[in-house]
Design a protein around this motif. Sequence first.
Motif, short mmCIF file in Angstrom:
data_model
loop_
_atom_site.label_atom_id
_atom_site.label_comp_id
_atom_site.label_asym_id
_atom_site.label_seq_id
_atom_site.Cartn_x
_atom_site.Cartn_y
_atom_site.Cartn_z
N VAL A 81 2.94 7.35 -7.81
CA VAL A 81 1.82 8.14 -6.93
C VAL A 81 0.59 8.43 -7.68
CG1 VAL A 81 1.20 10.10 -5.21
CG2 VAL A 81 3.50 8.70 -4.86
N HIS A 84 -1.39 5.61 -8.20
CA HIS A 84 -2.14 5.21 -6.93
C HIS A 84 -3.39 5.95 -7.17
CE1 HIS A 84 -3.50 5.08 -2.90
NE2 HIS A 84 -3.20 6.52 -2.90
N PHE A 131 -2.09 2.48 -0.87
CA PHE A 131 -1.04 3.41 -0.74
C PHE A 131 0.15 2.52 -0.36
CE2 PHE A 131 1.51 6.89 0.63
CZ PHE A 131 1.75 7.51 -0.49
N CYS A 135 3.97 2.23 -2.20
CA CYS A 135 5.09 2.55 -1.32
C CYS A 135 6.02 1.55 -1.29
CB CYS A 135 4.99 2.77 0.23
SG CYS A 135 4.05 4.55 0.22
N ARG A 159 4.30 9.53 2.65
CA ARG A 159 3.00 9.28 3.50
C ARG A 159 2.77 10.73 4.36
NH1 ARG A 159 2.24 3.86 3.86
NH2 ARG A 159 3.96 2.43 3.37
N TYR A 162 0.90 13.29 1.88
CA TYR A 162 -0.15 12.46 1.19
C TYR A 162 -1.41 13.40 0.70
CZ TYR A 162 -3.57 9.01 -0.54
OH TYR A 162 -4.48 8.27 -1.10
N GLU A 166 -2.15 14.40 -2.99
CA GLU A 166 -3.60 14.16 -3.74
C GLU A 166 -4.05 15.49 -4.19
OE1 GLU A 166 -7.56 11.88 -2.49
OE2 GLU A 166 -6.42 12.90 -0.71
#
Length: 182
Positions: A81, A84, A131, A135, A159, A162, A166
């Motif tokens: 993540v 990402h 994303f 995943c 999800r 999220y 962030e």
Amino acid sequence: MNFLAHAWLSRHGSDDFLYGNLIADGVKGAHLESWPTAVAAGIRHHRRVDAGIDHHAEVLQLLQMAPRAQRRYTGIALDLVWDHFLASRHPDATLVERCYRVLGEREAPARLAGMVPVMIEGDWLQRYADFDFTCRAIAGIGQRLRGPNQLAALTPWLRDEYANLEAAFVTLWPEMQHRFSE
């Protein structure tokens, strides 16, 4: 395996240092004498960064929020993540190309040997900006672990959370850069 985060934090070092950071998850043990000095320094740097992230307050809080059944796997998912958010918020094609060149010029440790060419060919480091791709990569790692795919089971939570992930990145990343950039 958060290649992109480790690349960012070691991008000012030599190619050997960068290589050590990129392959560290494939190197077992503390005895690194068989590696060139700069590669061993990169491996040690990677391990310090991992320890710093694993004990960061934002990560510890996210681990407590994760579903109990998948909690022990959450750190693995969070690593991707973070990649990402780096790929989507701070794209750096030059760094990505350098990583692919450095990895492509050297033999990867056995644990990574099958994955590295696929990662380069599939341009994973830039595709982490998507994303959904991230995943799928997380679930793919879960296929290589024993038992039910707990990482795939974790992706709905990722999800749903999220915005919290962030927000954690926004706090975590500047601190990691300040503390670990080489």
